[in-house]
Design an enzyme around this catalytic site. Structure first.
Site, PDB file in Angstrom:
ATOM      1  N   LYS A  61     120.273  19.064  48.303  1.00  0.00           N
ATOM      2  CA  LYS A  61     121.725  18.901  48.374  1.00  0.00           C
ATOM      3  C   LYS A  61     122.297  19.439  49.674  1.00  0.00           C
ATOM      4  CE  LYS A  61     121.604  19.859  43.460  1.00  0.00           C
ATOM      5  NZ  LYS A  61     121.967  20.838  42.430  1.00  0.00           N
ATOM      6  N   ARG A 290     127.100  26.564  31.492  1.00  0.00           N
ATOM      7  CA  ARG A 290     127.498  25.173  31.689  1.00  0.00           C
ATOM      8  C   ARG A 290     127.125  24.424  30.425  1.00  0.00           C
ATOM      9  NH1 ARG A 290     123.371  24.775  36.555  1.00  0.00           N
ATOM     10  NH2 ARG A 290     124.147  26.873  36.685  1.00  0.00           N
TER      11      ARG A 290
END
Length: 310
Positions: A61, A290
């Site tokens: 990323k 999450r």
DNA sequence: ATACACGCCTGCTGGC
DNA sequence: TGCCAGCAGGCGTGTA
């Protein structure tokens, strides 16, 4: 939530516009966007101003643009970052614009790159380039050669190769799976082991091979490990292909996963909706602050077999 | 070495 | 209507 496919779309869009361009000026509108910049090496503005950008490279990323021989502008989009390619006359009224790079390109003329980031988890930095650990090409850049090919920004050097990288070491990854007692999803999200996979594509890959994210990685057979790795590649590759279709090569406008790939997700964000495979309502579970999404029928936790031999 | 909690940050949504 | 908790969550850091 840009993961590998989204970041690659950004990289591919930026590459033709930035390669060979010179940075004419820089506006740092919000210093928080420089949290990963080590000021000891000089301030961002002076290091960048006047530099010629040689390429746009990505690993996982992270993306970076080599400037000069031994430095690069490193970018990470974090949760909500965008690198928007614009004409110089584009209005500068973005509420969350953090940094602007004014470029002068020998063919395309004046351009502007706006780093826009609502949640400020993303950042830009200038970092020094160091040789890669394995001596191979550092990341994906569509044919960049020269002195930059085997170098990587120091702050990215601990990031593993991504599974679409030709130099990705399948065997080392499978060996690591066998050693880890952690849940397999946790292992997929470990960027030091395999990069580019975030919460969305981890859930998607696990759904594809009917694995529960909490299944201990070490309980997977070699064969299941290979299937998982293949699924990760498949999910990332498909998302990349879809992103490529809706992408304007000249002006990048990436708004994260919700914009591009949401319609093709089988697991992520589908709590309460039927599993596309068996129709059972999907569930959402809390995981590492999450969410995980899975089919309670297809993706069951299986007690590890007692090892036949220690 | 591995594991895991925590902080960072803003905007939106849902419940009361 | 307004307020607040919860959620989105990648990555570096610190602790065990």
């Amino acid at each position: 939530m840009p993961e590998l496919p989204e970041v690659e779309v950004v990289r591919a869009g930026l590459a033709p516009a930035v390669t060979g361009a010179r940075v004419a000026a820089v506006d740092v509108l919000d210093a928080r966007a420089l949290t990963r910049h080590d000021a000891a090496s000089g301030d961002f503005e002076s290091l960048v101003t006047g530099a010629r950008i040689e390429a746009a490279v990505r690993r996982g990323k992270f993306l970076w643009m080599p400037i000069g021989v031994d430095r690069a502008i490193v970018g990470h989009l974090g949760m909500s970052g965008q690198l928007l390619l614009r004409t110089p006359d584009h209005p500068g009224d973005d509420r969350h614009a953090r940094i602007r790079l004014h470029l002068d390109h020998p063919e395309h003329g004046e351009l502007r790159i706006d780093f826009v980031d609502q949640r400020t988890f993303g950042s830009l930095a200038v970092d020094r380039l160091v040789p890669t650990a394995d001596g191979e090409v550092a990341g994906f850049s569509a044919g960049v050669t020269g002195p930059w090919a085997g170098t990587i920004p120091a702050q990215v050097s601990h990031i593993a190769r991504d599974p679409l990288d030709p130099a990705f070491d399948d065997r080392a990854f499978l060996d690591a799976l066998a050693r880890r007692a952690s849940g397999v999803k946790r292992v997929l999200l470990d960027q030091g082991l395999v990069s580019g996979v975030g919460n969305i594509y981890a859930d998607e890959a696990l759904w594809a091979v009917r694995l529960h994210g909490e299944q201990p990685a070490s309980s997977l057979t070699r064969r299941r490990g290979r299937e998982l790795l293949a699924a990760v590649r498949d999910v990332l590759g498909k998302a990349l292909a879809e992103g490529g279709t809706s992408f304007d090569a000249q002006y990048v406008n990436v708004n994260g996963a919700s914009g591009y790939f949401a319609q093709s997700l089988n697991a992520y964000g589908r709590a309460g909706l039927p599993c596309p495979r068996c129709g059972t309502p999907m569930v959402r579970e809390s995981f590492m602050n999450r969410s995980s999404h899975r089919c309670p029928r297809c993706q069951r936790l299986r007690m590890p077999r007692q090892p036949a031999s220690a």
